[in-house]
Each structure stands twice: as C-alpha cells, then as structure tokens.
Design an enzyme around this catalytic site. Structure first.
Site, mmCIF file in Angstrom:
data_model
loop_
_atom_site.group_PDB
_atom_site.id
_atom_site.type_symbol
_atom_site.label_atom_id
_atom_site.label_comp_id
_atom_site.label_asym_id
_atom_site.label_seq_id
_atom_site.Cartn_x
_atom_site.Cartn_y
_atom_site.Cartn_z
ATOM 1 N N SER A 194 3.186 -3.034 -8.643
ATOM 2 C CA SER A 194 3.183 -3.488 -7.329
ATOM 3 C C SER A 194 3.342 -4.993 -7.334
ATOM 4 O O SER A 194 4.467 -5.458 -8.102
ATOM 5 C CB SER A 194 2.226 -2.843 -6.717
ATOM 6 O OG SER A 194 2.129 -3.041 -5.209
ATOM 7 N N GLU A 223 6.127 6.810 -2.694
ATOM 8 C CA GLU A 223 5.063 5.542 -2.760
ATOM 9 C C GLU A 223 4.443 5.332 -1.354
ATOM 10 O O GLU A 223 3.384 4.766 -1.224
ATOM 11 C CB GLU A 223 6.126 4.547 -2.984
ATOM 12 C CG GLU A 223 6.754 4.384 -4.420
ATOM 13 C CD GLU A 223 6.254 3.685 -5.377
ATOM 14 O OE1 GLU A 223 5.419 3.213 -5.214
ATOM 15 O OE2 GLU A 223 6.906 3.494 -6.656
ATOM 16 N N HIS A 241 2.165 5.598 -4.324
ATOM 17 C CA HIS A 241 2.053 4.213 -4.802
ATOM 18 C C HIS A 241 0.754 4.159 -5.544
ATOM 19 O O HIS A 241 -0.244 4.158 -5.078
ATOM 20 C CB HIS A 241 2.056 3.267 -3.680
ATOM 21 C CG HIS A 241 2.269 1.831 -4.294
ATOM 22 N ND1 HIS A 241 3.778 1.072 -4.817
ATOM 23 C CD2 HIS A 241 1.291 0.781 -4.207
ATOM 24 C CE1 HIS A 241 3.444 -0.136 -4.964
ATOM 25 N NE2 HIS A 241 2.008 -0.038 -4.712
#
Length: 481
Positions: free
Chosen positions: A195, A312, A402
C-alpha cells in the site's frame, strides 16, 4: 550466537553500541535503533538530521516510538481495530532481526519492510509485521518508521516536500552503512512495502541515490503515480480551512501533531472514500522526486516482484456499503474517470452476480493499480514477476481484500490472535508457507520461483490451490485507456 531465551547480543554501529535480545529460535532481535534524530522541536518539518552518538550500550529490547497518528475510523476501523502506538519523539527508528544460522559468504541477504497506512497511519510494531520468520529462513529483516500525515507529507511554503520519503532514504542509507555489523550484506538489499509502503518503495526506485543501494524491490498493492504539488496539497489546504488559519509554517509551527490530526479527523467525520476524501500522496518535486515512479520504473533494470489482491476495494467499504451503491453512481464515476463501457462489461463478465459497488471497486482497482502494473511489467527491460492474491478471507466477507496477504507473506498467521488479523482463524498455513517461501526466494536469489511476466503475461495466482497462468481478467485492463 546463544540460543537461550534470555541471552543478549551486542553490535557496534557508528553511532554507538546496541544490545538486542536473542529469541528462543536463536534469532537476534534489535528494536528501536535510531537512524535519524527526532524530527520535532528545531528539526520539525526539516529533512532527517543525523543521530547524536551515544556512549555505552543502548538497550534495544522494546518497540520504539511511532509516528503521531489517530486510530482508523469507519469501516476500516471496524476491521483493523486498535493501531498499536508508542509515545515519544524519537520516531525515526528501525528494527533488525538477525538469523541464527551461519551467514553465507559476504553476509545475509537483507529485506527492508516499509509499512503502509495511506501515509498517515501505520507502525512496524503491528504483530503481523514481525520479521522473525524471515530471519529463521536466512534473511536479515529490517523494518522502519517514518514521518506520517502532516509531519511527513504536508504542503507548506518553506517546508521541503515528501519528508516522509526522505526519512525512508535516510533509513536505507543507514542499512547500507551499518547492516554489515549485524552480518548483513549491503550489496544484497531488497526493499519491500505494501500500500503506502509500496508507494514509497516505487519512489525509492525512482531516485538514483536510493536505487543504487538496492538489488531488488517488492511492491504490494500500490499505485505508482506521483502528482503535481497543487494536487497533493488538498489535505493541507482542507485542514487550514477547518482550522481557520492560512496553510503556512508560521501558522502551524506551534500546533502539536495530534492537534492537527484531531482537527483532520473532525473535518472528515462521517465521510468515506466515495465522498472524495483527500488523502496524502507523494508530490512531484525537483529535489526529492522529479519524475513519477510510473515513468522511471519502466526504464530501470532492478528486478521487481509486484502484485495486487483480487478484491482490494473490500477493505475500504463494507458489504452493506457496496450493496448500497446505485448503478447510476457507478456510471457517473466511470464517466468522470473515462472508464469505457467495454471495461465495465468485461468486469461484469468476470464477476457474474456482482452488485454495482463491487463492479465499481473492481474498475477503480484496475485503473489505479492493475493497469499501471501491467504497463510497467510489459515495458520493463528487466525481469518482472507478477502475482495476484486471490484467497477469500471470511472475516467480514473481506474476500481477497487489500492487506489480507501480508500475514501470509510474513508467515505470521498465528499473530492474528493479537487483534490484527484479516485472514481469520481458518487461514491456510500451507498458503503462508508457499508465499513466504516465494518472497524469501526473491530476496535471496532474485527469482520467486515462477516465470517472469514476459510476452505471455504470466501471473502467479496465490489461493488454496495456487497456479501460474496468463494475466487474469486481461480484457478489463486492456479495455482501459
């Protein structure tokens, strides 16, 4: 190195001696080693400054201070729960896990972990980030803290841009200079982030002074684009409006970090990503990041392992929130972003029965992550390995959302008992074994164990039964401009 649980080990760095502890596995662990001076007081909103050397031994047996931050709210807060924080000003610190096994010729390969958190939250002391399993497999692991939020990414006149990025550069230079004393090989350093951490990894690769210090990089679920200064200034200008002050250094100099953060939380209360909440981003800047990573990474020869998760978006919006998104809103967002109908049709074909919210989330994922990833892997002259994490977590119906893959990469499923799990208690250990081994192989040899992307666009899909196949849902990506 002793294998008793209460034994300690001593290493001398150029700033002073540090004493760590030896874990039952024989791994030596050093916590809270400073790589730069505290970035507050006279050093606030300045580039990282040198550490003041110390005399005697510095005991490194407890986590160091974390960057000022508030807890996640809304949907994400319900899943990630309490973010561990440690008070103190000496936030520019790092941690080292040293293998117990004999070092190979030249030293251990090294992996440097950069945590995520949207550039405003996160810490290396999150249990699933524990680097001991890498050390057990012969890889020296380092994790770092860096400035977050307004301390690291504010846009204020007279304040250098991308200070949080500059912190990661300073940490990487520390690794290059000092890791030999811990038995590591400074010529075998791989940087890894997920990320926002992946964003910083891509930015480090974009800088010659940082890229020259690494031999490989792992980018997990991260956009690759840096923006113009005026575009990334939105969190700063929004907060200035909420505070009723100008966005200047003089107006903010006496405001404490948490005062700024609490004001931001108040201004954003009740809003979600669908409301266009401005987030912190890297700025294009002649001094710290002159060219966007999406451009630079296509031209360099550093080996890269890069990938995303299948869904995600499901971390950021709950199933109820996704179900509440009407089809007209999906059409509106597609029109604003220029997403063609062909891509939406392909997404509906790939996910039959999905609601408008899930289709919108899939398209946004592909616009911001998968399309740039495919363009990068297609254009790069050097080897690029691509993966997709597809295992569906049962926790809050996250599926392959995610961040779910991190505890598999670190082989820390058991750490999920520490209130931070996204995979739940049924996560398959066999998948953690497989993914962790692939990451170790890449750090050690530069090859994770499957064929590079190449003309066949091969992708390793990690699931209960993993396989290497041509790029999945390629028709969606290929339909995007």
């Amino acid at each position: 190195m002793s294998s008793t649980a209460d034994a300690t080990t001593l290493v001398t760095t150029t700033s002073g001696a540090v004493r760590g502890t030896t874990l039952p596995s024989g791994v030596a662990r050093f916590l809270n080693i400073p790589y730069a001076a505290p970035p507050f007081g006279a050093n606030r909103w300045k580039p990282p400054q040198p550490v003041v050397p110390w005399t005697g031994e510095r005991l490194c047996d407890a986590w160091g201070p974390t960057s000022p931050q508030t807890q996640y709210g809304g949907t994400i807060g319900q899943v990630l729960k309490a973010m561990p924080t440690v008070d103190g000003d000496d936030i520019l610190n790092l941690n080292v896990w040293v293998p117990a096994s004999a070092a190979p010729a030249g030293g251990y390969p090294v992996v440097v972990w950069i945590h995520g958190g949207a550039l405003e939250r996160g810490a290396s002391c999150i249990p699933i980030y524990d680097g001991a399993k890498f050390a057990c497999d012969g890889v020296l692991c380092v994790s770092i803290h860096y400035r977050l939020g307004f301390e690291g990414f504010a846009v204020l006149p007279g304040v250098p841009l991308n200070l949080g990025l500059e912190d990661t550069v300073a940490a990487l230079k520390w690794v290059h200079a000092e890791i030999g004393a811990f038995g590591g090989d400074s010529a075998k350093v791989t940087i890894m982030g997920e990320s926002a951490g992946g964003v910083l990894v891509s930015a480090l690769l974009s800088r010659e002074d940082a890229r020259s210090l690494v031999r490989g990089a792992i980018i997990m679920s991260a956009p690759l684009e840096a923006k113009r200064k005026d575009e990334v200034a939105k969190p700063t200008t929004q907060l200035a409006k909420a505070l009723g002050t100008p966005a200047t250094l003089d107006a903010w100099r006496d405001k404490k970090p948490l005062e700024l953060l609490h004001a931001r939380d108040k201004a954003l209360a009740g809003k979600s990503i669908l409301d266009g909440v401005p987030g912190f981003q890297l700025a294009l800047d002649p001094a710290s990041l002159p060219t966007s990573p999406s451009t630079v990474l296509r031209t360099i020869d550093t080996p890269i392992l890069i990938g995303t998760t299948t869904e995600e978006h499901r971390l950021f919006l709950s199933p109820d929130e996704l179900a509440a998104i009407p089809w007209w809103k999906q059409l509106l967002v597609r029109w604003v972003l220029g997403i063609p109908r062909a891509a939406a049709v392909a997404a509906r074909r790939a996910f039959p029965g999905a609601n408008a919210g899930d289709i919108l989330g899939t398209l946004l994922l592909d616009v911001y992550m998968r399309k740039p990833l495919v363009q990068l892997a297609t254009a790069r002259p050097a080897s690029t390995w691509v993966y997709e994490f597809a295992w569906p977590s049962p926790v809050r119906d996250l599926r392959a959302a995610h961040g779910v893959e991190i505890e598999f990469v670190f082989d820390n499923l058991a750490k999920g008992d520490d209130d931070r799990t996204l995979g739940g208690h049924t996560a398959p250990q066999s998948l953690a074994d497989e993914m962790h081994a692939a990451w170790v192989a890449f750090v050690t040899s530069g090859n994770p164990g499957w064929d590079a992307f190449g003309k066949d666009r091969l992708t390793r899909v990690f699931d209960t039964h993993s396989q290497t196949v041509p790029l999945r849902r390629a028709d969606i990506v290929d339909a995007l401009p």
